[in-house]
Scaffold this motif. Structure first.
Motif, short mmCIF file in Angstrom:
data_model
loop_
_atom_site.label_atom_id
_atom_site.label_comp_id
_atom_site.label_asym_id
_atom_site.label_seq_id
_atom_site.Cartn_x
_atom_site.Cartn_y
_atom_site.Cartn_z
N THR A 292 46.56 36.56 43.98
CA THR A 292 45.90 35.45 43.29
C THR A 292 44.99 34.75 44.30
OG1 THR A 292 47.67 33.89 43.84
CG2 THR A 292 47.85 35.02 41.72
N VAL A 293 43.95 34.09 43.81
CA VAL A 293 43.09 33.32 44.71
C VAL A 293 42.91 31.92 44.13
CG1 VAL A 293 41.86 35.33 45.61
CG2 VAL A 293 40.95 34.16 43.59
N GLU A 294 42.56 30.98 44.98
CA GLU A 294 42.37 29.60 44.55
C GLU A 294 40.98 29.12 44.93
OE1 GLU A 294 45.46 27.27 46.27
OE2 GLU A 294 47.09 28.43 45.34
N GLY A 295 40.45 28.22 44.12
CA GLY A 295 39.14 27.66 44.40
C GLY A 295 38.03 28.44 43.73
N MET A 327 40.44 40.72 39.81
CA MET A 327 39.27 39.92 40.17
C MET A 327 38.35 39.63 38.98
SD MET A 327 40.07 39.01 43.06
CE MET A 327 38.63 37.97 43.33
N LYS A 328 38.57 40.33 37.86
CA LYS A 328 37.83 39.97 36.64
C LYS A 328 38.22 38.56 36.18
CE LYS A 328 36.58 44.32 34.38
NZ LYS A 328 36.61 45.17 35.55
N ASN A 329 39.38 38.09 36.60
CA ASN A 329 39.84 36.75 36.23
C ASN A 329 39.22 35.65 37.09
OD1 ASN A 329 41.70 37.83 34.31
ND2 ASN A 329 43.11 38.32 35.98
N TYR A 330 38.45 36.04 38.09
CA TYR A 330 37.85 35.06 39.01
C TYR A 330 36.34 35.33 39.12
CZ TYR A 330 42.78 34.64 40.29
OH TYR A 330 44.16 34.48 40.25
N PRO A 331 35.58 35.06 38.03
CA PRO A 331 34.16 35.46 38.00
C PRO A 331 33.28 34.77 39.04
CG PRO A 331 34.72 34.05 36.12
CD PRO A 331 36.01 34.41 36.79
N SER A 332 33.72 33.62 39.59
CA SER A 332 32.88 32.95 40.59
C SER A 332 33.05 33.54 41.98
CB SER A 332 33.19 31.45 40.63
OG SER A 332 34.41 31.19 41.31
#
Length: 376
Positions: A292-295, A327-332
């Protein structure tokens, strides 16, 4: 000697990045395969050794000429004013390489160059008999490409990738210079989160931290040319003072490295501590499935397993599939992966915005770049 012809050598595919680094230090450049040429004084030698993150070495070009016979090689080498570089007691081993040239026997070329330099120094210093070579070390190289001879002196010593912080490593460590190049190519800045989900011994994350705090990659090591008698000590002192002056030790960083192997997380922590980033980089032991990633607007850079054998290739493909889905869940977020998988884009589930051919050692790879959609 006020000015030298200098060359920063680099791995194939990284010349443009090295040229930009040299230009940023204030020098004009010309580029050939694996080489970036520039002119500079003693301060230039010290400054480029201290600051170049992606170059392999900084060499002084002592002479260049064409030679197709051993007589020509001897006489033209002897005509170079070696006494301007080498003191009478210099130790000067000669390495060599020859590609597509009439003079193809490298050992013979090395021996002839060595003999020619000895003769030149004996004349210049009015010596009879042998030179004892008990003094400072000057590592010379004779390189012949299509009958064009280039004679250089290595000012770096250990390769510039030897930053001095790596106390441990994994089975297939990424060179620090290549890791720095990957970070450069992302145009990341320290105001954005940074994640390496396959961190291994931590090299990419540590290089990002050094860039983020504007720390010179050579701040923690010594260089061969520091021991040369004609290199003024105050030149190196000034360069090191500047390193301290421009370092941004208070720059906050949001950098995370993770790996499935707890042993590698331990190694990464030790390397980060040696580099001075003990509390600045977060290290997590986790599998890519749990990533998971944040920001927002973060940068992810990784060197995932390539897979050299059938079972390993299937595993590498599965890791790529999983990464693409997550990473499709984090488009930015922008994602940058170095991989030798020819079907990387198919496994990731998306065509890269851009890809760049790079070599990881002798392995031909592509740097797949997926640019995120910036959000505020």
């Amino acid at each position: 000697m006020s000015s030298f012809k200098l060359v920063a050598t680099s791995a194939m595919g990284l010349e443009a990045i090295v040229a930009n680094e040299v230009k940023a230090l204030g020098f004009e450049t010309t580029t050939e395969n694996g080489k970036v040429f520039f002119e500079g004084d003693q301060a230039a030698i010290a400054k480029t050794n201290m600051w170049l993150r992606v170059a392999d070495r900084v060499r002084i070009v002592a002479g260049e000429f064409r030679a197709t016979t051993f007589d020509e090689l001897f006489e033209r080498t002897k005509a170079i004013p070696w006494e301007r570089f080498l003191p009478v007691d210099a130790a000067f081993p000669v390495a060599g390489k020859s590609v597509k040239s009439t003079l193809y026997s490298v050992p013979d070329c090395q021996a002839i160059v060595k003999k020619a330099i000895v003769e030149r120094l004996k004349q210049a210093y009015k010596r009879i008999g042998f030179l004892d070579e008990s003094g400072p070390l000057f590592k010379l190289e004779v390189s012949i490409l299509k009958d064009h001879v280039t004679l250089t002196i290595d000012s770096s010593g250990a390769g510039l990738h030897k930053r001095g912080y790596r106390v441990g490593q994994g089975d297939a460590p990424l060179k620090e210079t290549l890791a720095a190049a990957l970070v450069h190519l992302t145009r990341w800045n320290p105001n954005r989160p940074f994640v390496d989900p396959f961190c291994g011994s931590g090299t990419i994350a540590i290089e990002a931290a050094m860039i983020g705090q504007n720390l010179a990659p050579g701040y923690n090591r010594e260089f061969l040319s520091e021991a040369w008698p004609w290199m003024k000590k105050d030149v190196w002192d000034r360069v090191r003072e500047e390193v301290e002056d421009v370092a941004k030790y208070d720059q906050p960083l949001d950098i995370t490295g993770s790996d499935h192997d707890p042993r590698m997380i331990k190694v990464a922590k030790e390397n980060a501590m040696e580099a001075g980033f003990a509390d600045l980089i977060q290290w997590k032991q986790r599998d890519v499935h749990d990533l998971t990633v944040e920001g927002l607007n973060g940068v992810m850079v990784g060197n995932p397993p390539y897979g050299e054998r059938l079972g390993e290739i299937e595993e590498a493909e599965e890791i790529t599939r999983v990464l693409g889905k997550i990473m499709k869940n984090y488009p930015s977020w922008s994602v940058y992966m170095l991989s030798s998988l020819s079907n990387f884009e198919e496994m990731y589930g998306e065509k890269a915005t851009k890809k760049r051919k790079l070599f990881n050692g002798f392995i031909r790879t592509d740097f797949y770049q997926y640019w995120g959609q910036r959000q505020s």
